[in-house]
Scaffold this motif. Structure first.
Motif: not given
Length: 336
Positions: A61-62, A70-72, A78-79, A99-100
């Motif tokens: 995730i950039l 991005a999470v979905r 990796s995150m 990415n916070t």
């Protein structure tokens, strides 16, 4: 104790992330680490250890990615895999310098929110002139807040300050434009009344932003919009002051001689105001410790963030928060 690490998040990943992890493994003997990332990029920096397991993935995730999307969509990032390991019980806590927004989304949607906590809060420990530091929340997890949210932030911050930072009866302050009870907007006025009625919270009243670095309180609560602006103002001011100091101390031969004589004292000052020595920003209110290391973390900064996650897990901070949320004398109903 198992900690999941996102090796690919941050400006200096994976090298500094792995070097910081190596340091933590060397110093914490019962620590085990699950490292998620590209094993080909990780291998040159990792010290072989039976307490380390690398889980290979090339998806990342950039910083430019839209966090929730991005999470979905990036299930193999990796995150995301790191957070999933915590949700599945394979790790007790997780740390990322990536990415916070994505980490907050992963924490909320994958790790999960504690029952009774309406909104998680991002809470770093910031430096003070006496070297003790203070916890401040929320610094950006939620832009808006209600008074009830600030009450929960105060409760979570108090538990963290006591259980992790070792402070007996931590002082809680409400960030405001003045110290008088009637100062502020509707949010701070209502929050003041709620906090004043809580016997389990050592509320010391309103605190002003100019007094934060002087240690006006051990825990400072505010909404995420205000908190994030205060954080960036502090960071920007500190960088500007050190830049001006450097220019002044190199402006002439006399100044350079003086700087040489004060070298050790100047380094002590720099170290005292280095927020990375306090670890990362904890995302409070989740079912397991999730720590956001600074995006520009070097090895030492990531080591401190990893150690922070370990201490939070060891002290069972999420359980203590859950118990406090259930026992709070002014119950707060769940939002739809």
């Amino acid at each position: 104790m198992k900690i999941a690490v996102d090796a690919m998040g941050g400006d200096h990943a994976p090298k500094e992330i792995i070097l910081g992890t190596n340091q933590a493994l060397a110093e914490i003997q019962d620590l085990e680490v699950l490292i998620f990332g590209d094993e080909n990029k990780i291998a040159p920096h990792i010290i072989p250890n039976s307490r380390v397991k690398v889980i290979h993935t090339e998806e990342v995730i950039l910083g430019t990615d839209e966090p929730v999307r991005a999470v979905r969509r990036k299930k193999s990032a990796s995150m995301v895999m790191m957070a999933q390991a915590v949700a599945d019980g394979e790790a007790d806590a997780c740390v990322s310098a990536g990415n916070t927004g994505a980490l907050m989304a992963a924490g909320l949607f994958i790790v999960g929110r504690i029952d009774g906590i309406q909104r998680p809060a991002l809470a770093p420990t910031l430096p003070t002139v006496d070297g003790k530091g203070f916890v401040m929340l929320d610094l950006g997890a939620n832009v808006d807040a209600k008074a009830e949210h600030l009450l929960q932030y105060a409760m979570m911050g108090s538990i963290y300050a006591e259980k992790v930072r070792g402070m007996a009866r931590p002082r809680v302050g409400l960030l405001n434009i003045g110290t008088e009870e009637k100062k502020g907007n509707d949010l701070t006025k209502e929050a003041f009344q709620l906090l004043s009625r809580q016997k389990d919270i050592h509320f010391v009243g309103n605190v002003e932003s100019r007094d934060l670095l002087n240690g006006a309180a051990d825990v400072v609560v505010t909404d995420g919009f205000t908190g994030n602006m205060v954080l960036k103002a502090i960071e920007g001011t500190a960088l500007s002051v050190f830049s001006m100091l450097k220019s002044a101390l190199t402006s002439s031969l006399k100044a350079k001689i003086g700087a040489g004589l004060l070298k050790s004292e100047l380094y002590q000052l720099k170290d005292k105001m280095d927020y990375t020595e306090y670890g990362g920003a904890g995302l409070f209110g989740l079912k397991a410790p999730v720590v956001k290391a600074h995006g520009s973390s070097n090895a030492n900064a990531f080591y401190n963030a990893l150690k922070q996650a370990y201490t939070m897990a060891e002290a069972n901070v999420p359980l203590k928060i859950a118990e406090a949320a259930n026992a709070m004398s002014s119950p707060i109903s769940e939002e739809e």
